[in-house]
Design an enzyme around this catalytic site. Sequence first.
Site, PDB file in Angstrom:
ATOM      1  N   SER A 184      41.892  30.518  35.416  1.00 42.37           N
ATOM      2  CA  SER A 184      41.168  29.258  35.530  1.00 42.37           C
ATOM      3  C   SER A 184      41.579  28.218  34.489  1.00 42.37           C
ATOM      4  CB  SER A 184      39.665  29.509  35.437  1.00 42.37           C
ATOM      5  OG  SER A 184      39.339  29.963  34.146  1.00 42.37           O
ATOM      6  N   HIS A 212      38.533  31.714  41.907  1.00 45.40           N
ATOM      7  CA  HIS A 212      39.192  30.403  41.962  1.00 45.40           C
ATOM      8  C   HIS A 212      40.207  30.335  43.094  1.00 45.40           C
ATOM      9  CE1 HIS A 212      37.424  28.366  38.507  1.00 45.40           C
ATOM     10  NE2 HIS A 212      37.442  29.537  37.890  1.00 45.40           N
ATOM     11  N   LYS A 243      31.439  28.883  44.113  1.00 44.80           N
ATOM     12  CA  LYS A 243      32.461  27.860  43.823  1.00 44.80           C
ATOM     13  C   LYS A 243      32.805  27.148  45.138  1.00 44.80           C
ATOM     14  CE  LYS A 243      33.944  29.618  39.395  1.00 44.80           C
ATOM     15  NZ  LYS A 243      34.156  30.967  38.875  1.00 44.80           N
TER      16      LYS A 243
HETATM   17  C1  LIG Z   1      33.290  31.920  38.040  1.00 42.78           C
HETATM   18  C2  LIG Z   1      33.952  33.249  37.885  1.00 42.78           C
HETATM   19  C3  LIG Z   1      33.214  34.438  37.911  1.00 42.78           C
HETATM   20  C4  LIG Z   1      31.712  34.432  37.978  1.00 42.78           C
HETATM   21  O1  LIG Z   1      31.263  34.020  39.219  1.00 42.78           O
HETATM   22  P1  LIG Z   1      29.664  33.884  39.438  1.00 42.78           P
HETATM   23  O2  LIG Z   1      29.480  34.095  40.887  1.00 42.78           O
HETATM   24  O3  LIG Z   1      29.321  32.508  38.987  1.00 42.78           O
HETATM   25  O4  LIG Z   1      29.029  34.933  38.614  1.00 42.78           O
HETATM   26  C5  LIG Z   1      33.883  35.632  37.862  1.00 42.78           C
HETATM   27  N1  LIG Z   1      35.240  35.679  37.765  1.00 42.78           N
HETATM   28  C6  LIG Z   1      35.987  34.555  37.723  1.00 42.78           C
HETATM   29  C7  LIG Z   1      37.474  34.649  37.617  1.00 42.78           C
HETATM   30  C8  LIG Z   1      35.359  33.311  37.763  1.00 42.78           C
HETATM   31  O5  LIG Z   1      36.095  32.205  37.690  1.00 42.78           O
END
Ligand SMILES: *Cc1c(COP(=O)(O)O)cnc(C)c1O
Length: 397
Positions: A184, A212, A243
């Site tokens: 990310s 992502h 997301k």
């Molecule tokens: C955002 C993210 C998470 C966490 O996701 P949530 O559903 O908000 O708990 C886990 N792993 C990665 C790589 C992320 O970018």
Amino acid sequence: MFESAKGHVQATLDEIREAGLWKTERVITTKQAASIGVEGRDGRVLNFCANNYLGLANDGRLVQAAKDALDRWGNGLSSVRFICGTQSAHKALEAKIAQFMGTEASILYAAAFDANGGLFETLLGKEDAVISDALNHASIIDGIRLCKAERHRFLHMDMADLESKLQATQDKRMRLISTDGIYSMDGDVAPLREICDLADQYDAMVHIDECHATGFFGPTGRGTHEHLGVQDRIDIVTSTLGKALGGASGGFTAARQEIVDLLRQRSRPYLFSNTVAPAIVGSSIACLDLLSENSDLVKELQGKTMRFREGMTAAGFDIRPGVHPIVPVMLGDARLATGMADDLLVEGIYVIGFSFPVVPRGQARIRVQVSAAHSEGDIDACIAAFTKVGRAHGVLS
Ligand SMILES: *Cc1c(COP(=O)(O)O)cnc(C)c1O
């Protein structure tokens, strides 16, 4: 009695501030969107720092589906799944996720953080080994901490180092390689083809975290494994509903049937945490239906990402090359990154500067995230503002 503890807590808070690591939360006064209101500033700003890759966080069809689900299924279940918290909607969503991801089965969690938190301990015991990329997401690191398997870390995206860890663990019963699909902070794409080749050669399973990527990356938005043509070679995918897939919350693991069956029996964040709320289940089903119909949004995002990347390069900025809508504008100096981000907000562009310890020292940057919700005019306005502010800060001549 808090009195004696208070001093210690305060000292830690002071340390955080003194180290320049204090995080303030900017308050948004509107829905999440390409253009938002923020407290302390009149008018709207263009939002280039949300994970709202497909612009679905505020999509009318998803909001309506959530309202319909609220009416039909109620506000919540007041239960974990296995006691009295499974509605037919939950089963329908799990089937849709599996279908979308091309896996045999899937299982819902309250968050992707929990999906990762409940994966390793459930699947692996002390006879096994887990081999994890050094820059994996915090939730993978924490999940691995909880498990009894032998733990190995390979240098970030370094296949020679991964191979040496596979060689060192040949006596283990099962081995699992774990990696983010997309990193990310960089928008880097994990070398999944090479990882799968090594996994085949050394008889290891492969887990990817697709937070992502799910919904928008790859030709039809299935993810990094689709982008690299290894969709059928990945054993376990964990990802988020919070997301690209509507931006609410919730996560899942999509995997082979036996693995999902075992998670349902043993995974602690699944067993001991409340079921995903019906409104989110409803909007997530609508979201997957939408993305299964066609890949228009995915293509729109790809076009806008390239427009931004090409425009910034032409303007003279040093951006990390790639194809992902995460576009790091490399600046080096931490103060320059935050100073420029502040000035960009004045220009109506909301972006965030990242510096050590979130990224390596000397590699401070502004991370821009492109969304399908941005118009081409928004993209061009962002490039123009970067150019103006970049000149004022001496980044561009
Ligand atoms: C955002 C993210 C998470 C966490 O996701 P949530 O559903 O908000 O708990 C886990 N792993 C990665 C790589 C992320 O970018």
